[in-house]
Write a protein that holds these residues in place. Structure first.
Motif, PDB file in Angstrom:
ATOM      1  N   GLY A 126       0.981  -1.139   0.030  1.00 42.05           N
ATOM      2  CA  GLY A 126       0.052  -0.103   0.018  1.00 42.05           C
ATOM      3  C   GLY A 126       0.923   1.014   0.002  1.00 42.05           C
ATOM      4  N   LEU A 127       0.229   2.298   0.592  1.00 47.08           N
ATOM      5  CA  LEU A 127       1.212   3.556   0.576  1.00 47.08           C
ATOM      6  C   LEU A 127       1.995   3.515   1.896  1.00 47.08           C
ATOM      7  N   GLY A 128       2.114   2.261   2.530  1.00 45.03           N
ATOM      8  CA  GLY A 128       3.181   2.271   3.581  1.00 45.03           C
ATOM      9  C   GLY A 128       2.660   3.018   4.641  1.00 45.03           C
ATOM     10  N   ARG A 129       1.336   3.070   5.135  1.00 45.37           N
ATOM     11  CA  ARG A 129       1.087   4.014   6.269  1.00 45.37           C
ATOM     12  C   ARG A 129       0.617   3.117   7.253  1.00 45.37           C
ATOM     13  N   GLU A 130      -0.284   3.640   8.195  1.00 43.01           N
ATOM     14  CA  GLU A 130      -0.577   2.757   9.538  1.00 43.01           C
ATOM     15  C   GLU A 130      -0.942   1.388   9.346  1.00 43.01           C
ATOM     16  N   GLY A 131      -2.035   1.377   8.359  1.00 44.23           N
ATOM     17  CA  GLY A 131      -2.449   0.041   8.052  1.00 44.23           C
ATOM     18  C   GLY A 131      -1.369  -1.129   7.604  1.00 44.23           C
ATOM     19  N   GLU A 132      -0.818  -0.768   6.629  1.00 44.07           N
ATOM     20  CA  GLU A 132       0.331  -1.688   6.209  1.00 44.07           C
ATOM     21  C   GLU A 132       1.483  -1.692   7.098  1.00 44.07           C
ATOM     22  N   LEU A 133       1.729  -0.733   7.756  1.00 45.89           N
ATOM     23  CA  LEU A 133       2.796  -0.931   8.811  1.00 45.89           C
ATOM     24  C   LEU A 133       2.321  -1.801   9.986  1.00 45.89           C
ATOM     25  N   ALA A 134       1.250  -1.775  10.313  1.00 40.29           N
ATOM     26  CA  ALA A 134       0.603  -2.816  11.243  1.00 40.29           C
ATOM     27  C   ALA A 134       0.643  -4.099  10.745  1.00 40.29           C
ATOM     28  N   TYR A 135       0.244  -4.325   9.678  1.00 41.43           N
ATOM     29  CA  TYR A 135       0.038  -5.681   9.092  1.00 41.43           C
ATOM     30  C   TYR A 135       1.536  -6.380   8.839  1.00 41.43           C
ATOM     31  N   ILE A 136       2.385  -5.632   8.177  1.00 38.32           N
ATOM     32  CA  ILE A 136       3.749  -6.088   8.224  1.00 38.32           C
ATOM     33  C   ILE A 136       4.568  -6.498   9.242  1.00 38.32           C
ATOM     34  N   SER A 137       4.460  -5.503  10.168  1.00 43.19           N
ATOM     35  CA  SER A 137       5.066  -5.734  11.502  1.00 43.19           C
ATOM     36  C   SER A 137       4.400  -7.010  12.119  1.00 43.19           C
ATOM     37  N   GLU A 138       3.254  -6.997  12.163  1.00 37.56           N
ATOM     38  CA  GLU A 138       2.662  -8.237  12.973  1.00 37.56           C
ATOM     39  C   GLU A 138       3.071  -9.633  12.292  1.00 37.56           C
ATOM     40  N   LYS A 139       3.122  -9.577  10.927  1.00 36.71           N
ATOM     41  CA  LYS A 139       3.104 -10.875  10.216  1.00 36.71           C
ATOM     42  C   LYS A 139       4.811 -10.966  10.184  1.00 36.71           C
ATOM     43  N   TYR A 140       5.590 -10.086   9.900  1.00 43.41           N
ATOM     44  CA  TYR A 140       7.055 -10.320   9.550  1.00 43.41           C
ATOM     45  C   TYR A 140       7.909  -9.512  10.581  1.00 43.41           C
ATOM     46  N   THR A 141       7.501  -8.708  11.272  1.00 42.18           N
ATOM     47  CA  THR A 141       8.064  -7.919  12.086  1.00 42.18           C
ATOM     48  C   THR A 141       9.091  -6.787  11.383  1.00 42.18           C
ATOM     49  N   SER A 189      12.565  -7.497   9.431  1.00 36.39           N
ATOM     50  CA  SER A 189      12.565  -8.397   8.396  1.00 36.39           C
ATOM     51  C   SER A 189      12.998  -7.627   7.289  1.00 36.39           C
ATOM     52  N   PRO A 190      13.365  -8.271   5.943  1.00 39.42           N
ATOM     53  CA  PRO A 190      13.185  -7.452   4.744  1.00 39.42           C
ATOM     54  C   PRO A 190      12.104  -6.596   4.512  1.00 39.42           C
ATOM     55  N   GLU A 191      10.874  -7.439   4.821  1.00 44.00           N
ATOM     56  CA  GLU A 191       9.703  -6.951   4.476  1.00 44.00           C
ATOM     57  C   GLU A 191       9.382  -5.604   5.335  1.00 44.00           C
ATOM     58  N   GLY A 192       9.759  -5.611   6.483  1.00 47.54           N
ATOM     59  CA  GLY A 192       9.521  -4.563   7.621  1.00 47.54           C
ATOM     60  C   GLY A 192      10.408  -3.390   7.273  1.00 47.54           C
ATOM     61  N   ARG A 193      11.597  -3.669   6.769  1.00 46.22           N
ATOM     62  CA  ARG A 193      12.506  -2.619   6.283  1.00 46.22           C
ATOM     63  C   ARG A 193      11.689  -1.932   4.928  1.00 46.22           C
ATOM     64  N   GLY A 194      11.041  -2.655   4.183  1.00 40.50           N
ATOM     65  CA  GLY A 194      10.489  -2.184   3.000  1.00 40.50           C
ATOM     66  C   GLY A 194       9.481  -1.046   3.370  1.00 40.50           C
ATOM     67  N   VAL A 195       8.613  -1.785   4.299  1.00 38.21           N
ATOM     68  CA  VAL A 195       7.497  -0.894   4.493  1.00 38.21           C
ATOM     69  C   VAL A 195       7.656   0.347   5.437  1.00 38.21           C
ATOM     70  N   LEU A 196       8.918   0.306   6.447  1.00 35.12           N
ATOM     71  CA  LEU A 196       9.409   1.365   7.060  1.00 35.12           C
ATOM     72  C   LEU A 196      10.039   2.389   6.186  1.00 35.12           C
TER      73      LEU A 196
END
Length: 268
Positions: A137-152, A155-162
């Motif tokens: 997504g746009l990497g905002r609150e919703g995506e940040l919450a989902y990625i942080s819960e699923k991957y932390t 993780s590479p996914e976490g670095r991407g969204v952050l």
């Protein structure tokens, strides 16, 4: 550890105070006004002081691993007051908003745009698992919450969204503060642009709606209430769109594109 945490709290209060003293800045370029929010200055200052060359002495303790992990873990809690603020802005104009409520639903179709367009580009330029976090997504609150819960967030996914979250905070609000007046000048209705301001980002919504208010100050209440309603809807329905539409679509596209990329390398 307690000393490091105390230093971080003091540092945060100091940075926020400086950003608020700077205040909202309006930069005029021709007929377009760019709105720079205090949030942008706060993030920019925090990033500058976090550079390795400056991270020494007290700053080294402020940016300690424990403080960074704490901040990443509890980042989402600071977003909750924003939801309450959106509700307060929507309530006075609720009847008017409900009369055109179906229009707001169309913007949810844009939630999958980052997957359809952004994911292939991200993979093309060489991103791996980071592309999952960066294009959900746009990497905002919703995506940040989902990625942080699923991957932390470690993780590479976490670095991407952050990364996208920080880039959006710095440049997204500036882009939207320019884009909204430009569309207004070519004939778009201010109410339509107010609706489109709620893309899931508080800073982007504030920048876009503030730019519209600067042009139509007499319509401030309508613009802010429409923008807040759009933001609230995006935060609510957008979460379900992300989980049930964007995530499966992204998983399918990622597997397909990476498999095709690997097959192409083998062929070469």
């Amino acid at each position: 550890m307690k000393k490091e945490f105390g230093l971080m709290i003091f540092f945060v209060v100091l940075i926020v105070s400086v950003a608020e003293l700077i205040g909202m800045q309006f930069i005029s370029i021709g007929s377009t006004t760019i709105t720079v929010l205090p949030l942008v200055f706060a993030v920019l200052l925090t990033m500058i002081f976090g550079l390795p060359v400056l991270r020494k002495g007290i700053l080294k303790k402020v940016y300690s691993k424990n403080n960074i992990n704490f901040s990443a873990k509890y980042l989402l809690y600071i977003m909750l007051p924003l939801m309450a603020r959106y509700g307060a802005d929507v309530a006075p104009r609720l009847r008017e908003i409900l009369s055109v409520g179906w229009v707001f639903l169309f913007q949810e179709l844009g939630n999958v745009g980052t997957v359809l367009i952004g994911l292939p580009v991200a993979i093309l330029i060489g991103l791996k698992r980071e592309a999952i976090g960066a294009t959900l997504g746009l990497g905002r609150e919703g995506e940040l919450a989902y990625i942080s819960e699923k991957y932390t967030l470690d993780s590479p996914e976490g670095r991407g969204v952050l990364s996208l979250y920080l880039i959006g905070t710095l440049f997204g609000s500036i882009f939207f503060s320019i884009f909204a007046p430009v569309l207004l000048s070519v004939g778009f209705d201010y109410r339509a642009l107010a609706m489109s301001s709620g893309v899931g980002s508080a800073s982007m919504m504030a920048a876009a709606s503030s730019s519209l208010v600067a042009i139509y100050p007499e319509q401030e209440t309508t613009i802010l209430s429409y923008a807040a309603a759009s933001q609230l809807l995006t935060s609510f329905i957008g979460t379900y769109t992300m989980v049930f539409v964007a995530v499966p679509l992204q998983r399918f596209m990622y597997n397909f594109l990476t498999r095709r990329s690997e097959n192409g390398k083998e062929a070469n």
